[in-house]
Design an enzyme around this catalytic site. Structure first.
Site, short mmCIF file in Angstrom:
data_model
loop_
_atom_site.label_atom_id
_atom_site.label_comp_id
_atom_site.label_asym_id
_atom_site.label_seq_id
_atom_site.Cartn_x
_atom_site.Cartn_y
_atom_site.Cartn_z
N ASN A 5 0.87 -1.18 0.00
CA ASN A 5 0.00 0.00 0.00
C ASN A 5 0.91 1.23 0.00
OD1 ASN A 5 -1.78 2.07 0.47
ND2 ASN A 5 -2.24 1.48 2.60
N TRP A 6 1.04 1.82 -1.17
CA TRP A 6 1.95 2.97 -1.29
C TRP A 6 1.37 4.24 -0.66
CZ3 TRP A 6 3.86 2.73 -7.11
CH2 TRP A 6 4.70 1.61 -7.26
N LYS A 7 0.08 4.24 -0.36
CA LYS A 7 -0.58 5.47 0.12
C LYS A 7 -0.33 6.61 -0.89
CE LYS A 7 -0.09 3.56 4.67
NZ LYS A 7 -0.07 3.74 6.11
N HIS A 91 -9.64 1.53 5.03
CA HIS A 91 -8.34 1.77 5.68
C HIS A 91 -8.53 2.82 6.79
CE1 HIS A 91 -4.23 2.95 6.42
NE2 HIS A 91 -3.86 1.83 5.84
N GLU A 93 -6.87 5.25 7.65
CA GLU A 93 -6.63 6.64 7.23
C GLU A 93 -7.84 7.22 6.52
OE1 GLU A 93 -2.90 5.91 5.24
OE2 GLU A 93 -2.02 5.41 7.18
N GLU A 163 -5.33 -4.19 11.07
CA GLU A 163 -4.27 -3.19 11.19
C GLU A 163 -4.55 -2.30 12.40
OE1 GLU A 163 -2.38 -2.21 7.14
OE2 GLU A 163 -4.27 -1.15 7.21
N GLY A 169 2.59 2.81 10.66
CA GLY A 169 3.61 3.85 10.45
C GLY A 169 4.34 4.28 11.70
N SER A 200 3.49 -1.54 10.40
CA SER A 200 4.93 -1.58 10.64
C SER A 200 5.57 -2.93 10.32
CB SER A 200 5.25 -1.16 12.09
OG SER A 200 4.85 0.18 12.30
N GLY A 221 2.81 -0.87 4.27
CA GLY A 221 2.87 0.52 3.84
C GLY A 221 4.31 0.94 3.58
N GLY A 222 4.91 1.60 4.54
CA GLY A 222 6.23 2.22 4.38
C GLY A 222 7.28 1.33 3.73
P1 PGA Z 1 2.83 0.74 7.56
O1 PGA Z 1 1.36 0.93 6.95
O2 PGA Z 1 3.36 -0.59 7.02
O3 PGA Z 1 3.61 1.90 7.03
O4 PGA Z 1 2.71 0.72 9.03
C1 PGA Z 1 0.48 -0.17 6.83
C2 PGA Z 1 -0.84 0.30 6.25
O5 PGA Z 1 -1.30 1.39 6.59
O6 PGA Z 1 -1.46 -0.42 5.45
#
Ligand code: PGA
Length: 241
Positions: A5-7, A91, A93, A163, A169, A200, A221-222
């Site tokens: 997930n590149w966001k 998600h 976010e 999550e 993050g 994470s 994500g990251g």
């Molecule tokens: P993260 O994000 O790996 O950067 O913690 C995961 C996500 O939000 O899907």
């Protein structure tokens, strides 16, 4: 499945460089149904054209409506017409930053399934809920609301990504007993084994996280922004699942 997930990250040149590096690192291998990438929507068409079809592509979000006067939205029907395989829905976010409540999430899930997409339903509790020992109840409530009214056939096209918001993050990951408790609880309650963990996850901890048998994969994500780290995670992932 291992899902990137590149966001809202990467400009066009960075996407081009990531693709070149990642394809080089993967080589000729082909592993069906194990890998998906969710870039910002405007890169989806390009990735579909440049990546082999065994790599699934997903949107990070989609509309609850099919078409019409919804400025700025992208419908799952449009995604499907570009051979996009799946979409994230719910998600944290989007729930926290864009006011998506369980009713909106349920409408998006239904619309995406109707359009023929697989859905990755994201759920997870805040630190406050975790500290009050209500995490499993809270997450089950989010899942129940999203699945309400769906038949078993539709439900079979949903992957659930747990999550915890406090792990996204932050570099924090639940302890192994916390993960074990959550995923055993989910599996007992819902009786199927398509649960991912997200929050994470990186190349250093993915093997330990996947030592919990109830975790089918990860949403990353990251660490997915770096082609070499994500390719290394995929290498570890396919050794274990
Ligand atoms: P993260 O994000 O790996 O950067 O913690 C995961 C996500 O939000 O899907």
């Amino acid at each position: 499945m291992l899902i990137a997930n590149w966001k809202m990250n990467k400009d066009f040149d960075e996407v081009t460089a990531w693709l070149r590096d990642f394809k080089g690192l993967l080589g000729e291998q082909q592993v069906e149904n194990k890998l998906a990438i969710c870039p910002p929507a405007l890169y989806l068409k390009m990735l579909r054209e440049q990546l082999p079809s065994w790599i699934k592509l997903g949107a990070q979000n989609c509309a609850a409506q099919v078409s019409g006067a919804y400025t700025g939205e992208i419908s799952p029907q449009m995604l499907h017409s570009l051979r996009i395989d799946l979409t994230l829905v719910g998600h944290s976010e989007r729930r926290q930053g864009f006011g998506e409540d369980n009713a909106v999430v349920a409408a998006k899930v239904k619309n995406a399934l109707g359009a023929g997409l697989q859905v990755v339903l994201c759920v997870g509790e805040t630190l406050e809920v975790r500290e009050a020992n209500r995490a499993l109840d809270f997450v089950s409530g989010q899942i129940d609301d999203a699945l309400a009214g769906l038949d078993p056939q539709q439900q079979s096209n949903i992957i659930i990504a747990y999550e915890p918001i406090w792990a996204i993050g932050t570099g924090l990951v639940p302890s192994m007993p916390q993960l074990q408790e959550m995923f055993s609880g989910l599996q007992q309650h819902y009786g199927y084994n398509k649960f991912l963990y997200g929050g994470s996850v990186n190349a250093k901890n993915i093997t330990e996280i996947l030592s919990i048998g109830e975790i089918a994969g990860a949403l990353v994500g990251g660490a997915s922004l770096k082609a070499d780290e994500f390719a290394e995670m995929f290498r570890q992932y396919i050794q274990l699942r």
